[in-house]
Design a protein around this motif. Structure first.
Motif, PDB file in Angstrom:
ATOM      1  N   ARG A  59       0.815  -1.218   0.000  1.00 30.35           N
ATOM      2  CA  ARG A  59       0.000   0.000   0.000  1.00 30.35           C
ATOM      3  C   ARG A  59       0.843   1.259   0.000  1.00 30.35           C
ATOM      4  O   ARG A  59       0.448   2.283  -0.561  1.00 30.35           O
ATOM      5  N   SER A  60       2.029   1.198   0.549  1.00 28.42           N
ATOM      6  CA  SER A  60       2.894   2.383   0.559  1.00 28.42           C
ATOM      7  C   SER A  60       3.334   2.759  -0.859  1.00 28.42           C
ATOM      8  O   SER A  60       3.658   3.919  -1.118  1.00 28.42           O
ATOM      9  N   LEU A  61       3.330   1.816  -1.790  1.00 28.66           N
ATOM     10  CA  LEU A  61       3.727   2.107  -3.164  1.00 28.66           C
ATOM     11  C   LEU A  61       2.592   2.715  -3.992  1.00 28.66           C
ATOM     12  O   LEU A  61       2.810   3.608  -4.801  1.00 28.66           O
ATOM     13  N   TRP A  62       1.365   2.266  -3.797  1.00 29.27           N
ATOM     14  CA  TRP A  62       0.265   2.705  -4.634  1.00 29.27           C
ATOM     15  C   TRP A  62      -0.775   3.521  -3.873  1.00 29.27           C
ATOM     16  O   TRP A  62      -1.647   4.141  -4.488  1.00 29.27           O
ATOM     17  N   GLY A  63      -0.725   3.512  -2.550  1.00 30.18           N
ATOM     18  CA  GLY A  63      -1.763   4.155  -1.733  1.00 30.18           C
ATOM     19  C   GLY A  63      -1.563   5.653  -1.576  1.00 30.18           C
ATOM     20  O   GLY A  63      -0.684   6.279  -2.154  1.00 30.18           O
ATOM     21  N   GLY A  64      -2.443   6.227  -0.765  1.00 29.43           N
ATOM     22  CA  GLY A  64      -2.376   7.653  -0.450  1.00 29.43           C
ATOM     23  C   GLY A  64      -3.333   8.493  -1.269  1.00 29.43           C
ATOM     24  O   GLY A  64      -3.163   9.707  -1.364  1.00 29.43           O
ATOM     25  N   HIS A  65      -4.356   7.895  -1.860  1.00 24.46           N
ATOM     26  CA  HIS A  65      -5.290   8.637  -2.697  1.00 24.46           C
ATOM     27  C   HIS A  65      -6.701   8.634  -2.129  1.00 24.46           C
ATOM     28  O   HIS A  65      -7.656   8.897  -2.853  1.00 24.46           O
ATOM     29  N   GLY A  66      -6.869   8.291  -0.869  1.00 23.94           N
ATOM     30  CA  GLY A  66      -8.167   8.359  -0.213  1.00 23.94           C
ATOM     31  C   GLY A  66      -9.132   7.282  -0.665  1.00 23.94           C
ATOM     32  O   GLY A  66      -8.898   6.088  -0.496  1.00 23.94           O
ATOM     33  N   LEU A  67     -10.255   7.712  -1.255  1.00 22.52           N
ATOM     34  CA  LEU A  67     -11.313   6.806  -1.662  1.00 22.52           C
ATOM     35  C   LEU A  67     -10.863   5.864  -2.782  1.00 22.52           C
ATOM     36  O   LEU A  67     -11.338   4.735  -2.874  1.00 22.52           O
ATOM     37  N   VAL A  68      -9.947   6.299  -3.595  1.00 20.64           N
ATOM     38  CA  VAL A  68      -9.437   5.457  -4.683  1.00 20.64           C
ATOM     39  C   VAL A  68      -8.738   4.222  -4.107  1.00 20.64           C
ATOM     40  O   VAL A  68      -8.808   3.129  -4.686  1.00 20.64           O
ATOM     41  N   ASP A  69      -8.098   4.371  -2.950  1.00 23.96           N
ATOM     42  CA  ASP A  69      -7.428   3.229  -2.313  1.00 23.96           C
ATOM     43  C   ASP A  69      -8.428   2.126  -1.964  1.00 23.96           C
ATOM     44  O   ASP A  69      -8.145   0.939  -2.152  1.00 23.96           O
ATOM     45  N   ILE A  70      -9.597   2.504  -1.461  1.00 22.81           N
ATOM     46  CA  ILE A  70     -10.608   1.512  -1.092  1.00 22.81           C
ATOM     47  C   ILE A  70     -11.143   0.822  -2.348  1.00 22.81           C
ATOM     48  O   ILE A  70     -11.348  -0.390  -2.365  1.00 22.81           O
ATOM     49  N   VAL A  71     -11.361   1.582  -3.416  1.00 25.03           N
ATOM     50  CA  VAL A  71     -11.845   0.997  -4.665  1.00 25.03           C
ATOM     51  C   VAL A  71     -10.821  -0.002  -5.205  1.00 25.03           C
ATOM     52  O   VAL A  71     -11.173  -1.106  -5.636  1.00 25.03           O
ATOM     53  N   LEU A  74     -10.640  -3.222  -2.910  1.00 21.75           N
ATOM     54  CA  LEU A  74     -11.757  -4.139  -3.060  1.00 21.75           C
ATOM     55  C   LEU A  74     -11.972  -4.577  -4.512  1.00 21.75           C
ATOM     56  O   LEU A  74     -12.390  -5.708  -4.768  1.00 21.75           O
ATOM     57  N   GLY A  75     -11.695  -3.700  -5.451  1.00 14.36           N
ATOM     58  CA  GLY A  75     -11.957  -3.994  -6.858  1.00 14.36           C
ATOM     59  C   GLY A  75     -10.964  -4.969  -7.475  1.00 14.36           C
ATOM     60  O   GLY A  75     -11.340  -5.789  -8.328  1.00 14.36           O
ATOM     61  N   THR A  76      -9.701  -4.926  -7.088  1.00 16.92           N
ATOM     62  CA  THR A  76      -8.692  -5.819  -7.667  1.00 16.92           C
ATOM     63  C   THR A  76      -8.969  -7.285  -7.332  1.00 16.92           C
ATOM     64  O   THR A  76      -8.960  -8.130  -8.239  1.00 16.92           O
ATOM     65  N   PRO A  77      -9.227  -7.653  -6.055  1.00 19.66           N
ATOM     66  CA  PRO A  77      -9.547  -9.058  -5.784  1.00 19.66           C
ATOM     67  C   PRO A  77     -10.833  -9.527  -6.464  1.00 19.66           C
ATOM     68  O   PRO A  77     -10.905 -10.658  -6.959  1.00 19.66           O
ATOM     69  N   VAL A  78     -11.846  -8.664  -6.531  1.00 18.02           N
ATOM     70  CA  VAL A  78     -13.099  -9.028  -7.200  1.00 18.02           C
ATOM     71  C   VAL A  78     -12.855  -9.211  -8.694  1.00 18.02           C
ATOM     72  O   VAL A  78     -13.360 -10.157  -9.318  1.00 18.02           O
TER      73      VAL A  78
END
Length: 190
Positions: A59-71, A74-78
């Motif tokens: 998450r430290s590499l791709w995270g930090g964008h708020g609501l986009v992080d949750i999408v 959850l969206g990648t495993p689905v």
């Protein structure tokens, strides 16, 4: 292997085509929790868990964008589970195909026969030497007349080594010698 030496192969692929699926998580007091979007195959469940864990750890590499992080979380495993539901390699799920390839690469080179690695018999290598030497034939053999149908062969196989003997005449050389011996006769031309 049957008694007469014939190999018999059996295939149970049709019986194994139905995948093992998980549609609910058992709970206490006879209740179970139904999985949304399920039932899932074991391959899909593994993809969901692995992709979720990898996304959390990176998450430290791709995270930090708020609501986009949750999408994304959850969206990648689905998305991975949905893709694996419709992806089949030769009528099998990708995990079974990958396991088959891994077993094939890790197994014996020539396969297995009766539960043991098959080792083909080594070919018998022998050094065979055939030496052709010229036969001391009368000159009539090489310069035969055209009417004489059967001619003895000018060279024979001999196990003796060749020591300064005359070169062996090939079939073409014999025909050329016959033609030269016949001279300028025109009946040999056609």
């Amino acid at each position: 292997m049957s008694d007469d030496g014939e190999l018999i192969g059996r295939c149970y692929t049709k019986a194994r085509r139905t995948p093992l699926v998980v549609g609910s998580v058992p709970g206490g007091a006879g209740r179970s929790l139904r999985l949304p979007g399920g039932p899932y195959t074991l391959t899909q469940l593994a993809a969901i868990v692995i992709s979720f864990v990898v996304l959390i750890l990176t998450r430290s590499l791709w995270g930090g964008h708020g609501l986009v992080d949750i999408v994304v979380l959850l969206g990648t495993p689905v998305g991975a589970a949905f893709a694996l539901r419709h992806l089949h390699i030769d009528g099998r799920n990708p995990a079974a195909a990958a396991a088959s390839v891994a077993v094939m690469l890790a197994g014996p080179r020539w396969g297995v026969l009766r539960g043991r690695p098959y080792k083909p018999a080594r070919p018998a290598h022998g050094d065979t030497l055939i030496t052709l030497t010229a036969v001391d034939a009368p000159p009539a053999v090489l310069s035969a007349t055209p009417g004489n149908a059967k001619q003895p062969r000018p060279a024979v196989a001999s196990p003796a080594p060749r020591t300064g003997a005359a070169p062996v005449a090939s079939g073409v050389q014999v025909l050329l010698a016959r033609r030269a011996a016949a001279g300028n006769r025109t009946d040999l031309e056609n």
